[in-house]
Structures are given as structure tokens and as C-alpha cells.
Write a protein that holds these residues in place. Structure first.
Motif, PDB file in Angstrom:
ATOM      1  N   ALA A 249       0.919  -1.235   0.228  1.00  0.00           N
ATOM      2  CA  ALA A 249       0.188  -0.011  -0.083  1.00  0.00           C
ATOM      3  C   ALA A 249       0.738   1.397  -0.021  1.00  0.00           C
ATOM      4  N   ALA A 250       0.454   2.289  -0.537  1.00  0.00           N
ATOM      5  CA  ALA A 250       1.124   3.474  -0.625  1.00  0.00           C
ATOM      6  C   ALA A 250       0.228   4.684  -0.340  1.00  0.00           C
ATOM      7  N   GLY A 251       0.862   5.410   0.404  1.00  0.00           N
ATOM      8  CA  GLY A 251       0.170   6.769   0.570  1.00  0.00           C
ATOM      9  C   GLY A 251      -0.254   7.781  -0.532  1.00  0.00           C
ATOM     10  N   VAL A 252      -1.458   8.446  -0.473  1.00  0.00           N
ATOM     11  CA  VAL A 252      -1.408   9.501  -1.567  1.00  0.00           C
ATOM     12  C   VAL A 252      -1.857  10.786  -0.776  1.00  0.00           C
ATOM     13  N   ASN A 253      -0.633  11.652  -0.784  1.00  0.00           N
ATOM     14  CA  ASN A 253      -0.959  12.819   0.176  1.00  0.00           C
ATOM     15  C   ASN A 253      -0.778  14.095  -0.425  1.00  0.00           C
ATOM     16  N   PHE A 254      -1.101  15.292   0.130  1.00  0.00           N
ATOM     17  CA  PHE A 254      -0.922  16.680  -0.469  1.00  0.00           C
ATOM     18  C   PHE A 254       0.491  16.791  -1.140  1.00  0.00           C
ATOM     19  N   ALA A 255       1.422  16.535  -0.148  1.00  0.00           N
ATOM     20  CA  ALA A 255       2.770  16.480  -0.691  1.00  0.00           C
ATOM     21  C   ALA A 255       3.045  15.761  -2.063  1.00  0.00           C
ATOM     22  N   ASP A 256       2.528  14.752  -2.351  1.00  0.00           N
ATOM     23  CA  ASP A 256       2.574  14.028  -3.589  1.00  0.00           C
ATOM     24  C   ASP A 256       1.907  14.824  -4.678  1.00  0.00           C
ATOM     25  N   THR A 257       0.932  15.455  -4.484  1.00  0.00           N
ATOM     26  CA  THR A 257       0.332  16.441  -5.520  1.00  0.00           C
ATOM     27  C   THR A 257       1.311  17.547  -5.924  1.00  0.00           C
ATOM     28  N   ARG A 258       1.908  18.207  -4.977  1.00  0.00           N
ATOM     29  CA  ARG A 258       2.781  19.271  -4.901  1.00  0.00           C
ATOM     30  C   ARG A 258       3.862  18.915  -5.758  1.00  0.00           C
ATOM     31  N   PHE A 259       4.507  17.697  -5.463  1.00  0.00           N
ATOM     32  CA  PHE A 259       5.684  17.238  -5.991  1.00  0.00           C
ATOM     33  C   PHE A 259       5.386  16.956  -7.341  1.00  0.00           C
TER      34      PHE A 259
ATOM     35  N   ARG B  60       3.406  18.412  -9.310  1.00  0.00           N
ATOM     36  CA  ARG B  60       3.278  19.755  -9.825  1.00  0.00           C
ATOM     37  C   ARG B  60       4.505  20.504 -10.103  1.00  0.00           C
ATOM     38  N   GLY B  61       5.525  19.926  -9.311  1.00  0.00           N
ATOM     39  CA  GLY B  61       6.846  20.812  -9.448  1.00  0.00           C
ATOM     40  C   GLY B  61       6.753  21.913  -8.238  1.00  0.00           C
ATOM     41  N   GLU B  62       6.074  21.549  -7.460  1.00  0.00           N
ATOM     42  CA  GLU B  62       5.759  22.636  -6.219  1.00  0.00           C
ATOM     43  C   GLU B  62       6.328  22.366  -4.867  1.00  0.00           C
ATOM     44  N   TYR B  63       6.991  21.360  -4.755  1.00  0.00           N
ATOM     45  CA  TYR B  63       7.558  20.866  -3.499  1.00  0.00           C
ATOM     46  C   TYR B  63       9.002  21.116  -3.449  1.00  0.00           C
ATOM     47  N   PHE B  64       9.635  21.287  -2.126  1.00  0.00           N
ATOM     48  CA  PHE B  64      11.112  21.655  -2.230  1.00  0.00           C
ATOM     49  C   PHE B  64      11.995  20.607  -2.588  1.00  0.00           C
ATOM     50  N   VAL B  65      11.689  19.442  -3.039  1.00  0.00           N
ATOM     51  CA  VAL B  65      12.612  18.589  -3.855  1.00  0.00           C
ATOM     52  C   VAL B  65      11.772  18.641  -5.232  1.00  0.00           C
ATOM     53  N   ARG B  66      12.568  18.769  -6.084  1.00  0.00           N
ATOM     54  CA  ARG B  66      12.152  18.718  -7.608  1.00  0.00           C
ATOM     55  C   ARG B  66      12.249  17.272  -8.244  1.00  0.00           C
TER      56      ARG B  66
END
Length: 163
Positions: free
Chosen positions: A79-89, A91-97
Motif C-alpha cells: 500500500a502507498a499513501g497519496v498525500n498533498f505533498a505528492d500532488t505538490r511534488f 506539479r513541481g511545487e515541492y521543495f524537492v524537484r
């Protein structure tokens, strides 16, 4: 997330405590903890993206099975989590590109099925939660310090939400 195992896809087999068996009628289990009958594959399925964007950039693809280097383990993801950070990642909007092609996913739960040299404190067959990278795949690589034992009574979907 793991797909159904097919014998024709198997590269080698070995025992994977905590995982489903390759053959439903195979009731043989080894108590030694050695990994010698769990299915591994030359290629596995993963969700990847090749450019930033919305959910439309996600693609279900075949990728090589990752192999753990020294100091790392391979986790068979249940199982894998699907989180807000994943959506930002994505979209290229997370602190890690992202580095393309990229497998998203930072949280997972599954079973350790291979261990690189020099790893201690983790055994093949351990049911674990993981905070890492590339979780939207059948297998992922992680460092032992990113793994947490799954509490008894917790299923994989619940555990993937905890790390």
C-alpha cells in the motif's frame, strides 16, 4: 498496489513471509527467515510521470525491478499513501524537484524482500511502514532508518498512512 503474480514473469522465487505465495497450493514455509522462495521480477509496474502537471501526467508503466545497494533494502509495496505533498511534488511545487521519469510516492507499507550488504536490524519478511521515495511501484528501495515495524493488527493500507 501490487499486481497479481504470474509464474511466467518470475526471475527467481524465494520464501517471503507476509506476502502471498506464487502458487496457491504451495503451503511450504521456511522458519529460518532466509529469502529463497519469494517472487522477484525483471520488470514490475509503477506509476511514473515525465513532466510536471495534474493527474493527467501520471502513467502506469513497466520499469526494471530495483535492486538494493549496500546499506539499503527492497520493500515489496502492499500500500502507498497519496498525500498533498505528492500532488505538490507532481506539479513541481515541492521543495524537492522531480527528476524525470519520476515515480511519486513518499509513504508506503509492505514486506522487506531483499537486503543490501551491511544492513543490520532488518530481516527479509519484516512487515514495515516506510517514509521514502518511489512508493507508487510494486517495489521500492529504502534505507533501514526510514523503516518502522508495523504494529500487530494493522493492515497495510492503514500502515501506509502512518509514517
Amino acid at each position: 498496489m501490487p499486481l497479481h503474480l504470474r509464474e511466467k514473469d518470475a526471475k527467481k522465487t524465494r520464501d517471503c513471509p507476509g506476502s502471498r505465495r506464487l502458487h496457491p497450493d504451495d503451503s511450504r514455509r521456511q522458519s529460518s527467515g532466509r529469502a529463497n522462495r519469494c517472487a522477484t521480477f525483471d520488470a514490475v509496474k509503477a506509476i511514473r510521470f515525465h513532466s510536471t502537471g495534474g493527474p493527467e501526467v501520471l502513467a502506469f508503466e513497466t520499469v526494471p525491478t530495483p535492486e538494493p545497494a549496500a546499506g539499503a533494502v527492497r520493500l515489496r509495496v502492499h500500500a502507498a499513501g497519496v498525500n498533498f505533498a505528492d500532488t505538490r511534488f507532481r506539479r513541481g511545487e515541492y521543495f524537492v524537484r522531480p527528476q524525470f521519469p519520476q515515480i511519486p510516492g513518499m509513504e508506503a507499507a509492505g514486506v522487506v524482500d531483499a537486503i543490501g550488504s551491511g544492513v543490520t536490524g532488518v530481516a527479509v519478511g519484516d512487515r514495515v511502514m516506510c517514509l521514502g521515495a518511489d512508493a507508487y511501484a510494486e517495489y521500492m528501495i529504502a534505507k533501514p532508518h526510514d523503516l518502522y515495524p508495523m504494529p500487530d493488527g494493522l493492515d497495510f493500507a492503514e500502515a501506509a498512512a502512518l509514517p
